[in-house]
Structure formats: structure tokens, C-alpha cells
Enzyme design. Structure first.
Site, PDB file in Angstrom:
ATOM      1  N   HIS C 100       0.857  -1.190   0.000  1.00  0.00           N
ATOM      2  CA  HIS C 100       0.000   0.000   0.000  1.00  0.00           C
ATOM      3  C   HIS C 100       0.893   1.241   0.000  1.00  0.00           C
ATOM      4  CE1 HIS C 100      -2.965   2.979   0.845  1.00  0.00           C
ATOM      5  NE2 HIS C 100      -2.605   3.170   2.096  1.00  0.00           N
ATOM      6  N   HIS C 102       0.943   5.804  -0.871  1.00  0.00           N
ATOM      7  CA  HIS C 102       0.226   7.033  -1.217  1.00  0.00           C
ATOM      8  C   HIS C 102       0.981   7.722  -2.348  1.00  0.00           C
ATOM      9  CE1 HIS C 102      -2.757   7.718   2.243  1.00  0.00           C
ATOM     10  NE2 HIS C 102      -2.313   6.488   2.370  1.00  0.00           N
ATOM     11  N   ASP C 125       1.576  -4.592 -19.858  1.00  0.00           N
ATOM     12  CA  ASP C 125       2.622  -5.535 -19.438  1.00  0.00           C
ATOM     13  C   ASP C 125       2.346  -6.089 -18.042  1.00  0.00           C
ATOM     14  OD1 ASP C 125       4.310  -5.538 -21.675  1.00  0.00           O
ATOM     15  OD2 ASP C 125       5.496  -3.851 -20.976  1.00  0.00           O
ATOM     16  N   HIS C 176      -8.568   7.451  -1.442  1.00  0.00           N
ATOM     17  CA  HIS C 176      -7.490   7.007  -0.582  1.00  0.00           C
ATOM     18  C   HIS C 176      -6.230   6.757  -1.419  1.00  0.00           C
ATOM     19  CE1 HIS C 176      -6.446   4.330   3.141  1.00  0.00           C
ATOM     20  NE2 HIS C 176      -5.372   4.844   2.609  1.00  0.00           N
ATOM     21  N   TYR C 236       9.228 -13.273 -21.489  1.00  0.00           N
ATOM     22  CA  TYR C 236      10.000 -12.141 -20.971  1.00  0.00           C
ATOM     23  C   TYR C 236      10.845 -12.586 -19.796  1.00  0.00           C
ATOM     24  CZ  TYR C 236      10.994  -7.521 -18.990  1.00  0.00           C
ATOM     25  OH  TYR C 236      11.615  -6.405 -18.505  1.00  0.00           O
TER      26      TYR C 236
END
Lengths: 245, 245, 245, 245
Positions: C100, C102, C125, C176, C236
Site C-alpha cells: 500500500h 500514497h 505488461d 485514498h 520475458y
């Protein structure tokens, strides 16, 4: 640096100012150059053309005649912008340094042919008015003595008014980018940093303006800020520590 | 690097150019790759697929055949974009290096399918015209030989015009990102840096244009800048210091 | 780190992934957190609450029960977002890590309540579709078990479709910011980096679109890119070097 | 630092907070200053005027009287903004530190005379409401005691409401830039960092809003975030490690 090198103090200041161009995020590749003048000796010291900042030494700097632009000392070619610097030194006898960069936001204003407007105290602390944009150079001005003529369109913009050049120490060359100047090479470089900072702030401010209305900042506020830092009543700052030697 | 490693000089240059991708802020994670060619040997050297820049060494680079794309030397798989590089080397015999990045602003133009317009001298110093955008690849072009076909849409855009490819050393692949090239791996990387810088400047310039009018910069100015740096009358720069050995 | 510390390998990976948050420019102050799970032991390891990255050590990480969210091991409180992580681990049994942040541009999309659209291959991708935005939490969802409910609105968005969660490994919580996940803590962190990069590219692309028209990228191109990197036909990358020990 | 220097702990904290201004990317040149107060001694410690961050030491900081603004200790002139800090300390007895910067995005809002709106939880974590903009200073307010009056327009904005000043620990001075405050010098600096971060996020969010509609975030979400970090029910964070000594 060899002790015997001429213009040692000036070279050291000009080198340090050039190295601040990439440090301050104003440079891509080798773009940008600072010079400093020695009026008594009739010369200025400038960055060589196309040399990367990481490789630059005081010996690489080029000493150029104010009178005719010839290289007085140096093993490298001076910046291609040398003649623009020379033109500015000749037009504005009070200046001691000149800086040219391709910093992102100042270039954007130059490319859009918009002066950087005075939108607040950050601008007014350094530039007592908008940073103006020159006319486009004509085909004739491009064909011959292009770089000297680049200086001429800046001088024309300020109408040779030395006081105005002192209070607004920079201009945007149309479709090209900012030239700034100052009492010293260091001061010209710091004005280039401010020019880029206020250009970025102005870009965002213009995006935030409510449609319809954005009155000018009050003149008394702007004057207060300019005179806090400049002129006889300035009270900003402290004496500099012992100069670089 | 082991003395016995083949293509040592080319590997060193390609490694150094790859390491400049993150240094110049053009990379997210492992994205981006530079290659350099040895036309006499019929091979090019390229970054391996998905290896982080911090871990990259000259031994990790992969040597690939220009003729058929097979790995000639190397313990890792080459970049997934290898076939695009090979296609460009085959179409443009004058180029010595190719760079691909996902740099933020150049990708934004590619995603919006807008060429990067020539808005000033910063652009004209390197690209003698807009950086063009390819057509979208068709379903067939995606289904088979996708990466080679990515090169083909670039070549189609330039109509195989080698001179144009030399004067405009880069293109945006539609919805994807920039490929740039140059006389060497280093030159292709520096063109990628310029491509990103002028894309960012253009984005901001477009935001600053007054509604209605934004005439093109005068052609004589743009020509002056391109020819200052390129072709028989170039006068920018100094001889490079002794090459890395 | 003390040899006797439990979950040593997982702690080391989670610590390294947390330290990449500020390195990648995704963090302001102490914001952001990464966790990694040990399904066999029924626990996950997560950053403590409000500790600065510079001070963080493996011992400071907190071991939390997947079952009931209680701290199993640790001298500090876990991240306030711990219950959101726990909710995601319980809903999506295939994931091994959660991140998580910001980060600036992903938060801007979350605040504007706009999904990050698929505008090119950089996005495709990693994310096989737009990065979606959750519903606003209700007053009830905020009043009690707020953090667990933050996970619930993400799960609701994906309708508990584990395959969709695997192909689009992230979501924006309304007003958020982004949560991303992946097979490992490291993968979840790298998806957070990509999420921010494609959000910034999308912001600029939307600004560049000509008014009126911006057709979607062709589906065959996006599919090609996603399947180059994911699933049985991926080609890849190279095997990772020996894992950090 | 000399052992005998007075206010040693406060000087150390104020020095560290000032050095975080350039570290956090909030400074151009020498712009910006942090102070911290010792209410028992009736003084505050502040950065000297115009000294570069690289050269700054604890001895250079200036100790100023809360009562009358006179320099109690120091060999340099205090920041030109000293009287603004003093005004804020006098109006808001609960604050222990003040920070002033010219950070780019917060200045853009100040220049556009737009409060920074509450668009999400990042803002609500620190500011329990929009960051407001002051009135322009009048000609009289500029002519005399300009800097103290700059503090007065901030105080007027908050109507001397100490609780509001605590919940919204910052304001934008019209056409100028942000002042933030907090329980300590460090807290005021961290609020300046958050102010800039949320200003940048808000700028991008406003650009992304669909024309016509951008309802406010739900109040219960914003309250939840503010009270997670502030007040009697706060549960964010861990006890700080042993203070800097």
C-alpha cells in the site's frame, strides 16, 4: 589546478557555477553554460562547447576577449553561445556573469512565447517584473552572426535600459530558452535557478486559476519583496562566508 | 571483465549506455535497453531480458546475429525487444546503436498518438522534424513476429528513407513508446534522453499556448540549430576525450 | 539480524521490499507498507506503524496471524493498514504479498474516482485491464472495522474473482490510494511501482488527447504484451540470480 | 557544537528540521526556514537569513525573544520571516514549531488564491479541513511591520481559534506560500512536507475530474482518518525511538 594558470579565481568561480547547473537539475546532457567577466582585463571565462559536466576542469574553461570574441587562452573551443554572452556583457556594463540553460519550464514559456508573469513573492524576490520573451530572430539574423544576434534581441527587448536589466536579470529567447545575468557568475546562475522555479510555479498557478478571474498581485506586495532583497533598503541575508579561494 | 571475452569494446560501450538509462531517469524497474552493432562481424550486443541495472555486467550482455537473430554468445536470453533492434539495423545501414525506453513523457505522446512537435531549438538541435508516431500494429502483425514487426512499422513510417532516419533519429511506436538510434550505442542513448526532454517541454508548452494561435517556429531558426550540430558545417562541441578502453 | 529470529527469510524480503518504497519515490514520510505471507504458518509479516524507513530493521517487522489479526511476534504495533492486508490475503489465496502506498499520481486517480485506463503497452505488461476504483466506504463501514472493510470494498470490486485479481493485481481505494498485490512481497511492491508509473503516463496522455477522439488501444496489442510476461506462453525475463539469503 | 552553547537540544532539533527542507525537495537555494520555541525561556530558535543549508550549523541559529523580537543570542541576522514566526507563536500558545517554505505546488495554490481542498485521506490524515488562503495584505500592512502583519493575516484567517489552528496546522499566505506549525519544530516541518504532497496530489486530481461533477469525499471517511492519527482515540504510530541527543 596549476598555480600558474591565469584568471585563477575567476576560473574557480565559473567552474563552480557551471557544476551547479546539473546539481540544480537545470541540465540535460551537456546543455547550459555559465561565464564570468574580468572587465579590467577585457576578457570573460566560459565553459567549452559540448564537454560533459563530469569531465569539466578549470583548465578546460576558455578565456575570450570582450572586444572581438577571440580565444585568448584555452585548448578547447568555447561554448557555441559565447557570442551571446559577449553581446550581453557589452550592452550591460554592470553585469559580471551570464548563464544560459535549457531548463524545462523556462523553455516551455519561451516556446509558447509567453513571458513568465509575476504571480507572487517568489518571483518578485528576484525579478521586478515579468521575465520577457524576445522577438523571433529574422532569417537575416539567423544567417550571419546568429549567436551575437541572439544577444541583440535580448538587448532590444530591454531597450538598452541598464536599470531594467538590473531589476529583471533575465529574458527568454523566443522558441529557445532563458538567459540570466547578475553581478557575478554565481549570481547569474542563481537567477537561472530562480527563473526555472518561478516558471514551474507559474505553469501550475495558471492551471489552477478559476476561469475568468486572476487579478494581478498587489503592486505594494511585490515592491516590498523586491526591495527586501535589493537596493539601499535591503535587509535580507547575511554577509557571505569567506569567499572561495 | 575477462580479457578473453569477445567484442570487449562494444560490450563496454553498450553496458555503459544501458547504465545511463536509470541514471538519466528514463527507466522504471528493468525497462529499457540499448544495443550496439559490429557490422563487420555481423552481430549486435544487447541487454538481456528482465535483468536489473544494478546487477548488469558486460558478461551478461548477449551477442546476436544480424542475419537471423540467433544468439551467438551469451548465457542469458536477450531483451524481448531484440528483434525490433535487428529490424532497425537491417533497414538503416548507417546506424550503430539503438535504444528503447518507456520514458514517461515520450510514452505519453506515443499513447496519445501525437508526434512530438518541433516547438523550439532544443528539439531542432537533435531532431530535424517532429518525432513521428507509427501506425498501430494489425492483429496479424501482433500474432506473429510481433517484435520484428514493431521495427517494420517504424521503417514504414520513414519510408526506408535513410537520410530522414539520420535527421530524425527516433520514432514513437503507437501506444508503446520511443525507439531512438544513432551512429553509436551512446549516441542512440543520448537521443533517447533528448526525446524525453523535448517531450516534457512540449507537453508544458502545449498547456501554455494561448487558445487559437501557436504558429510554428520559423524554419530558418530550426535549420540553424540542426546544422550547428550536424553535417558539414557543424561547429558545436569539442573532440571527445580519449575513448574508454 | 539475530540468527534465532523466526521467519528470517520472509522478514528479509519484506524489509527489502519496504525499503524500496522510498527508493522508488513512492513515499512521503513514513507512508506506505509492504507485507509478505507464510501460508503454511498462517501468518504474515508487515511494517510497524509510523516507523521511518531509515530506522527500519527486520526485527521491527511484526508477525500477524492470518486467522484473527493478532500479533504473533513483535515489539511494535503493526501498520494501521494491517487489517486491509489480512482481508486481501484471506480473499485471494494465490497472493503472497501486498503493498500500500500514497504515491502521487495513483492517489490523484483514486481521489478523482477514475480508474487508471489501459492506454498502452506499459500498462498492459502488468495489468490486464484498467486499475479499478472501489466504492466509497459507507458510514457503517467507517465506524467499525474500518481497515478490514477497506479490504472488503476491494474484494467486492473484483467480485472475489481470483483470476481477475491475478490479472489485475491492484486497485485504487476511493479517495485514498493504491493497494497492489502479487505472488511475493517483492512482486506486490513492483506492481505498486508500475501502478504509479502508468498513472503518471495516463495523466499526461489524457492531457494530450485531441478533444473528441481517443479510441482504445487495439485489444490484440494489449493481449500480446500481457501474455509476453504472464501465463504459459510468457517469454520475458531470465531466471532470477540466486535469491538473497 | 560547543557544549556551552545555550538551548542546545532545541538548536539541534531546529537544525535537523531545517536540513530536512532541502532533503525533502521543498527548497530552492536558501529559501525556507524552521523555528522551535522554548516557552519557559520566552525565546525561539530560528534559521539565519540567506545562509545556505550546506553551510548551516547549530551555532549559526539565532535565538530571538518572543516578547519583543530582539536577538538574544547569535552572530547572524535571523530569517527575514522571523517576525511572522513570532506572531504565530504569540497567537497560538499550543504550538512549538513553525515552518515556512516556497515549495512548488503549495506556492501555486497560494498564487492562484485557492485553498488546498480536502480530496482524500492523505490530506485528512494531517489537515482536518482545507488549507486556507489569507487575504492579500493591504498597502498599510506592507509598508510597516510587513512580516509581523503576514502572521496577523494568518491569525485573522483562523479567527484566533486555537482548536482550528491545531486541527488545520497550516495556511497559505496569499501570493506568497505556506506556513505550517506543530507541537514541535519537527512536527511543523513534517506538516510542510504533507502540505506540499497534498497540494501536488490536489493539482493532479483537479486535472482529472470529469467536468461537472466532483462531490466531496464523505465526511465520515475524513473524520476517521483524522482521528486515527490525532486526539484521544488515535491508534496510528509507535513510540518514537530515543530522542536525538
Amino acid at each position: 589546478m596549476s598555480e600558474s594558470l591565469s584568471f585563477g579565481d575567476l576560473r574557480r568561480e565559473v567552474l563552480a557555477a557551471n557544476l551547479r547547473i546539473p546539481e540544480a537539475g537545470l541540465a540535460t546532457l551537456t546543455w547550459g553554460n555559465v561565464s564570468g567577466v574580468d572587465r579590467d582585463a577585457g576578457v570573460f571565462v566560459i565553459k567549452p562547447s559540448g564537454v560533459s559536466y563530469a569531465d569539466l576542469s578549470a583548465e578546460d574553461l576558455v578565456v575570450v576577449s570582450l572586444e572581438d570574441g577571440r580565444v585568448v587562452e584555452g585548448h578547447l573551443k568555447p561554448s557555441t553561445d559565447t557570442e551571446t554572452h559577449r553581446c550581453l556583457y557589452r550592452a550591460f556594463p554592470h553585469i559580471g556573469g551570464v548563464t544560459h540553460t535549457h531548463s524545462t519550464h523556462a523553455v516551455a514559456f519561451a516556446q509558447a512565447r509567453r513571458p513568465i508573469p509575476v504571480l507572487g513573492t517568489t518571483h518578485a524576490d528576484t525579478f521586478n517584473g515579468p521575465v520577457p520573451v524576445t522577438e523571433d530572430l529574422t532569417a537575416e539574423q539567423c544567417a550571419r552572426d546568429y549567436e551575437y544576434n541572439t544577444g541583440q534581441v535580448i538587448v532590444a527587448l530591454l531597450e538598452g535600459d541598464a536599470r531594467r536589466a538590473e531589476e529583471v536579470p533575465g529574458a527568454l529567447v523566443s522558441r529557445h530558452g532563458p538567459f540570466t545575468w547578475g553581478a557575478t557568475a554565481t549570481a547569474s546562475l542563481e537567477n537561472a535557478i530562480v527563473c526555472e522555479a518561478v516558471a514551474e510555479m507559474a505553469l501550475h498557478t495558471l492551471a489552477l486559476y478559476a476561469p475568468g478571474g486572476h487579478p494581478e498581485p498587489p503592486r505594494h506586495l511585490l515592491d516590498r519583496h523586491f526591495t527586501r532583497k535589493h537596493g539601499p533598503d535591503a535587509y535580507y541575508g547575511n554577509p557571505a562566508p569567506a569567499a572561495v579561494r
